[in-house]
Design an enzyme around this catalytic site. Structure first.
Site, PDB file in Angstrom:
ATOM      1  N   LYS A   1      58.405  49.285   2.272  1.00 47.61           N
ATOM      2  CA  LYS A   1      59.386  49.146   3.351  1.00 47.61           C
ATOM      3  C   LYS A   1      59.432  47.715   3.902  1.00 47.61           C
ATOM      4  O   LYS A   1      60.006  47.470   4.964  1.00 47.61           O
ATOM      5  CB  LYS A   1      59.068  50.116   4.485  1.00 47.61           C
ATOM      6  CG  LYS A   1      59.091  51.582   4.080  1.00 47.61           C
ATOM      7  CD  LYS A   1      58.706  52.470   5.260  1.00 47.61           C
ATOM      8  CE  LYS A   1      58.579  53.920   4.838  1.00 47.61           C
ATOM      9  NZ  LYS A   1      58.171  54.793   5.968  1.00 47.61           N
TER      10      LYS A   1
ATOM     11  N   ARG B   1      55.414  63.215  13.237  1.00 45.30           N
ATOM     12  CA  ARG B   1      56.856  63.231  12.982  1.00 45.30           C
ATOM     13  C   ARG B   1      57.368  64.662  13.010  1.00 45.30           C
ATOM     14  O   ARG B   1      56.683  65.594  12.604  1.00 45.30           O
ATOM     15  CB  ARG B   1      57.184  62.598  11.619  1.00 45.30           C
ATOM     16  CG  ARG B   1      56.619  61.208  11.396  1.00 45.30           C
ATOM     17  CD  ARG B   1      57.065  60.206  12.446  1.00 45.30           C
ATOM     18  NE  ARG B   1      58.494  60.031  12.471  1.00 45.30           N
ATOM     19  CZ  ARG B   1      59.168  59.207  11.666  1.00 45.30           C
ATOM     20  NH1 ARG B   1      58.514  58.476  10.775  1.00 45.30           N
ATOM     21  NH2 ARG B   1      60.468  59.105  11.756  1.00 45.30           N
TER      22      ARG B   1
ATOM     23  N   ARG C   1      64.354  47.721  19.747  1.00 41.72           N
ATOM     24  CA  ARG C   1      63.117  48.240  20.355  1.00 41.72           C
ATOM     25  C   ARG C   1      61.921  47.310  20.155  1.00 41.72           C
ATOM     26  O   ARG C   1      60.852  47.540  20.689  1.00 41.72           O
ATOM     27  CB  ARG C   1      62.829  49.633  19.790  1.00 41.72           C
ATOM     28  CG  ARG C   1      63.941  50.640  20.081  1.00 41.72           C
ATOM     29  CD  ARG C   1      63.698  51.986  19.464  1.00 41.72           C
ATOM     30  NE  ARG C   1      62.576  52.673  20.099  1.00 41.72           N
ATOM     31  CZ  ARG C   1      62.144  53.877  19.727  1.00 41.72           C
ATOM     32  NH1 ARG C   1      62.744  54.508  18.715  1.00 41.72           N
ATOM     33  NH2 ARG C   1      61.127  54.442  20.340  1.00 41.72           N
TER      34      ARG C   1
ATOM     35  N   HIS D   1      70.173  41.729  21.254  1.00 41.31           N
ATOM     36  CA  HIS D   1      68.747  41.737  20.902  1.00 41.31           C
ATOM     37  C   HIS D   1      68.491  40.895  19.660  1.00 41.31           C
ATOM     38  O   HIS D   1      67.675  41.253  18.812  1.00 41.31           O
ATOM     39  CB  HIS D   1      68.251  43.177  20.706  1.00 41.31           C
ATOM     40  CG  HIS D   1      68.281  43.989  21.973  1.00 41.31           C
ATOM     41  ND1 HIS D   1      67.267  43.938  22.894  1.00 41.31           N
ATOM     42  CD2 HIS D   1      69.218  44.842  22.469  1.00 41.31           C
ATOM     43  CE1 HIS D   1      67.553  44.748  23.906  1.00 41.31           C
ATOM     44  NE2 HIS D   1      68.738  45.295  23.683  1.00 41.31           N
TER      45      HIS D   1
ATOM     46  N   PRO E   1      63.915  52.636   9.199  1.00 38.86           N
ATOM     47  CA  PRO E   1      64.430  52.426   7.848  1.00 38.86           C
ATOM     48  C   PRO E   1      63.356  52.696   6.794  1.00 38.86           C
ATOM     49  O   PRO E   1      62.213  52.266   6.939  1.00 38.86           O
ATOM     50  CB  PRO E   1      64.839  50.947   7.855  1.00 38.86           C
ATOM     51  CG  PRO E   1      65.106  50.648   9.295  1.00 38.86           C
ATOM     52  CD  PRO E   1      64.116  51.461  10.060  1.00 38.86           C
ATOM     53  N   GLU E   2      63.727  53.434   5.760  1.00 37.52           N
ATOM     54  CA  GLU E   2      62.811  53.742   4.677  1.00 37.52           C
ATOM     55  C   GLU E   2      63.194  52.920   3.445  1.00 37.52           C
ATOM     56  O   GLU E   2      64.028  52.013   3.527  1.00 37.52           O
ATOM     57  CB  GLU E   2      62.832  55.251   4.413  1.00 37.52           C
ATOM     58  CG  GLU E   2      62.415  56.057   5.649  1.00 37.52           C
ATOM     59  CD  GLU E   2      62.442  57.559   5.457  1.00 37.52           C
ATOM     60  OE1 GLU E   2      62.346  58.032   4.300  1.00 37.52           O
ATOM     61  OE2 GLU E   2      62.562  58.281   6.467  1.00 37.52           O
TER      62      GLU E   2
END
Length: 290
Positions: free
Chosen positions: A69, A280, A130, A111, A2-3
């Site tokens: 962020k 990236r 994750r 999770h 997420p940005e």
């Protein structure tokens, strides 16, 4: 990951359901507890699980804001204040529900790692598939010095001048422009998705070094980055993989992306190419971006 726009959406959704609420209890998953016992800094950073939970109970959430962020929960209890800093990592998400079973998708339900029970009986649930995200309980922002090194918010006055000055320094001026604008010390909150989009709109190759772009072009690039970020905020962010808002909804910005993840260029029809920059994958049009 997420940005800025995705985190902004989470913050705006969290504010009405959490501000003014007192944390009654804290539940941490066995996965996190066992990882911490093995010496791993899993999600809850810099503090034992028991101390984390003990300090949060009785705290009232007075404010929820975004910095780059990161999500900042300002907390108060009597005369004591502290700051809970949340980073969503690659797949973190907050949910406001009455029970964990109300989380819409099983991958998030399975999770759910930190559950805050609020005074109104609702739950604030931090899920992280994750487990690359983090929750860090601080006395104040300066207790974690790296937070103070973030660039100004891109919407703030002076942010463009800050970007120009940083891009001209020896540390950055020979680096690919894509790497420069994704660096949170140069521009806050602009990651791979929106850097890709901004560079495509500008016709700039992601590997072109910062010193090979005029100051006029850099100023224009910064304005385009801000515009793309604002457009995404208005669209509820991009749900490329695991981003969800606190009610489980996906954003719609992914439907507007012109270059990120595309196989062909929407302008010229040529096949796009990709390369690794700063770890990236950078997608670009070899014909339109020079």
């Amino acid at each position: 990951m997420p940005e800025l726009p995705e985190v902004e959406g989470v913050v705006r959704a969290l504010q009405p359901v959490s501000i003014g609420q007192t944390i009654q209890s804290v539940t941490v998953s066995e996965t996190v507890i066992e990882s911490k016992q093995l010496g791993k800094e899993t999600i809850i950073k810099g503090i034992p699980v028991e101390e984390f939970a003990e300090q949060l109970v009785g705290m009232t959430i007075s404010e929820v804001t975004r910095r780059s962020k990161y999500i900042y929960f300002q907390l108060m209890k009597d005369e004591k204040t502290c700051l809970l800093v949340s980073h969503l990592g690659m797949s973190g998400a907050w949910f406001s529900v009455e029970t964990v079973d109300q989380i819409p998708e099983a991958k998030f339900r399975n999770h759910a790692h930190v559950i805050l029970t609020l005074g109104n009986g609702r739950l604030l649930v931090y899920s992280d598939i994750r487990r690359f995200g983090e929750l860090r309980l601080l006395g104040c922002e300066s207790d974690h010095p790296s937070l103070l090194k973030m660039a100004p918010e891109p919407f703030d006055e002076g942010a463009c001048e800050y970007f120009l000055s940083m891009a001209a320094t020896p540390k950055y001026h020979k680096k690919p422009i894509k790497e420069v604008i994704m660096d949170g010390h140069v521009i806050s909150g602009c990651g791979n998705i929106y850097a890709t989009e901004a560079l495509f709109k500008m016709g700039l190759h992601p590997a072109r070094t910062a010193d090979r772009i005029s100051e006029k072009k850099k100023k224009e690039l910064f304005r385009v980055i801000v515009d793309v970020l604002q457009e995404s905020i208005d669209a509820g962010g991009s749900s490329i993989s695991d981003y969800r808002n606190i009610n489980g909804q996906a954003g719609t910005m992914q439907d507007r992306l012109k270059m990120y993840g595309r196989k062909t260029c929407p302008d010229c029809g040529k096949e796009t190419k990709s390369m690794k920059i700063a770890g990236r994958t950078s997608v670009y049009c070899p014909a339109c971006q020079k």
